[in-house]
Design an enzyme around this catalytic site. Structure first.
Site, PDB file in Angstrom:
ATOM      1  N   THR A   1      -7.932 -16.654 -20.418  1.00 35.94           N
ATOM      2  CA  THR A   1      -6.864 -16.898 -19.446  1.00 35.94           C
ATOM      3  C   THR A   1      -5.639 -16.053 -19.767  1.00 35.94           C
ATOM      4  O   THR A   1      -5.764 -14.945 -20.261  1.00 35.94           O
ATOM      5  CB  THR A   1      -6.538 -18.410 -19.314  1.00 35.94           C
ATOM      6  OG1 THR A   1      -5.635 -18.572 -18.238  1.00 35.94           O
ATOM      7  CG2 THR A   1      -5.979 -19.012 -20.563  1.00 35.94           C
TER       8      THR A   1
ATOM      9  N   ASN B   1       3.130 -11.567  -4.947  1.00 35.02           N
ATOM     10  CA  ASN B   1       2.540 -10.377  -5.533  1.00 35.02           C
ATOM     11  C   ASN B   1       2.995  -9.094  -4.851  1.00 35.02           C
ATOM     12  O   ASN B   1       2.938  -8.004  -5.436  1.00 35.02           O
ATOM     13  CB  ASN B   1       1.005 -10.498  -5.517  1.00 35.02           C
ATOM     14  CG  ASN B   1       0.534 -11.439  -6.616  1.00 35.02           C
ATOM     15  OD1 ASN B   1       0.448 -11.054  -7.762  1.00 35.02           O
ATOM     16  ND2 ASN B   1       0.273 -12.679  -6.252  1.00 35.02           N
TER      17      ASN B   1
END
Length: 403
Positions: free
Chosen positions: A190, A398
């Site tokens: 992760t 983003n």
């Protein structure tokens, strides 16, 4: 297993650990961006790292520390990934270790380094050095929350937990902090997760335990299908609990593995639920496959489908997108045997759409936490994958990401 009170103590819940988080000016936002976690007593260390072949400088530096088997500290910054920065990036990671070691009174190879943020930008070392020294001067037994705040980027909140178990009459404590919200995909560790414990255990056994746990926890989440360059999970075990050192597998080892699994699964779920712009937390449970790998492959095909993710954002029970992803996952399956359910309500069964109560399915789709069950009826293996939906906010975050 976890209490909110202890969760706030995070990485400083185990005996012998201190932490701090400060504002060094790396982030344009001015938010905290340098964290230090420290144990005065040498700890055995274990770690898992991203499998991206374009790994960041701190990943290589920290792998060298893990290879020694022991460590005293973690230094972690946000706001700059120090990835794709060439020889300068390697030098900056090494310099960070040297600065921390000098301030802490240990060796550079005793210092794990982690970074997260924008790729392709070199660390502002003057700010980093100042931040590390300040964090060391502010180390405290209640500094976990500040450290957790200093490692997040697009996260909407910090992630932390703490718990304890009893081994041979001794209380053994565990604590953790993590960050992660985007650029998260499996086959890695992760984003960043730091686990501390006062457990006494052999280093090789700790590494084996962590590697096994990560495979069924952190490696089972996906927010956007992108594998980061910087991901790592680190465990420091300093032995301060005074339990009889675990040197072989047995009941105590199994208890440790169970505890590590609970911590890592809990953190993995929180990361998936806090996906960038997420409005839904999706649990995808796949069963009836010939192997765990097959079940994982099917689950990930569904989790990584933009069409599935946007359907759940729109609260549209479009089961066709799910069964389509199951079909192209690359695992042999028979549509006539397969059943797909949303929130326990069958929506596809044996080759056709199932008759469902529209009001009940509408209530399921309106929930924040939704379970997708997929039964291929072709074996005894299963796997669970965690993900989230795609919202308008994900694109905005983003499209504008720069810090």
């Amino acid at each position: 297993m976890f209490s909110e009170e202890n969760a706030k103590k995070g990485v400083t819940y185990p005996k012998g650990f201190q932490a701090a988080g400060v504002k060094a000016g790396i982030k344009k936002s001015g938010n905290p961006d340098v964290a230090v976690i420290y144990t005065t007593k040498e700890a055995v260390v274990a770690g898992t790292f991203t499998q991206n072949q374009v790994a960041a400088a701190p990943v290589y530096a920290s792998k060298k520390v893990v290879a020694t088997g022991t460590a005293h500290a973690v230094v972690s910054n946000s706001g700059c990934a120090n990835a794709c920065t060439g020889a300068q990036g390697d030098a900056d990671a090494a310099k960070t270790q040297e600065v921390a070691a000098a301030a802490l009174g240990c060796e550079p190879l005793d210092v794990i380094v982690g970074s997260t943020g924008v790729i392709g930008v070199t660390l502002p070392m003057e700010k980093v050095e100042k931040g590390v020294k300040q964090a060391v001067s502010e180390l405290a037994a209640d500094g976990s929350e500040k450290a957790a705040n200093a490692i997040i980027t697009t996260d909407t909140h910090t992630k932390a937990c703490a718990t304890s178990i009893t081994l041979g009459g001794k209380e053994v404590r565990f604590g953790a902090i993590a960050k992660g919200s985007g650029m998260i995909r499996p086959n890695m560790a992760t984003m960043l997760c730091y686990v501390t414990t006062d457990l006494a255990i052999d280093q090789k056994l700790l590494q084996e335990a962590l590697s096994g746990v990560v495979e069924t926890t952190f490696n089972m989440i996906s927010i956007d299908g992108d594998m980061s360059t910087n991901d790592m999970v680190i465990v420091l075990a300093n032995g301060e609990a005074g339990n009889e050192k675990i040197t072989a597998k047995g009941a105590d080892y199994d208890k440790v593995v169970e505890t590590l699994h609970a911590i890592c699964q809990g953190m993995a779920e929180r990361i998936a639920a806090d996906g960038e712009g997420a409005t839904k937390f999706l649990t995808i449970h796949v069963k009836g496959t010939k192997s765990f790998a097959d079940a994982k492959k099917v689950g990930m095909a569904v989790a990584n489908s933009p069409l599935v993710k946007t359907a759940f954002f729109g609260e549209d029970p479009n089961w066709g997108r799910v069964i389509c992803a199951v079909g192209y996952a690359g695992v042999p399956m028979d549509p006539e045997k397969t059943v797909v359910s949303f929130g326990g309500i069958p929506v596809y069964a044996h080759g056709v759409g199932a008759q469902t109560d529209t009001e009940k399915i509408a209530k399921v789709m309106a929930e924040h936490d939704i379970t997708i069950d997929i039964d291929l009826a072709d074996g005894d293996s299963e796997a669970t994958v965690w993900t989230c939906d795609f919202s308008y906010e994900y694109v905005k975050i983003n499209g504008e990401y720069h810090t």
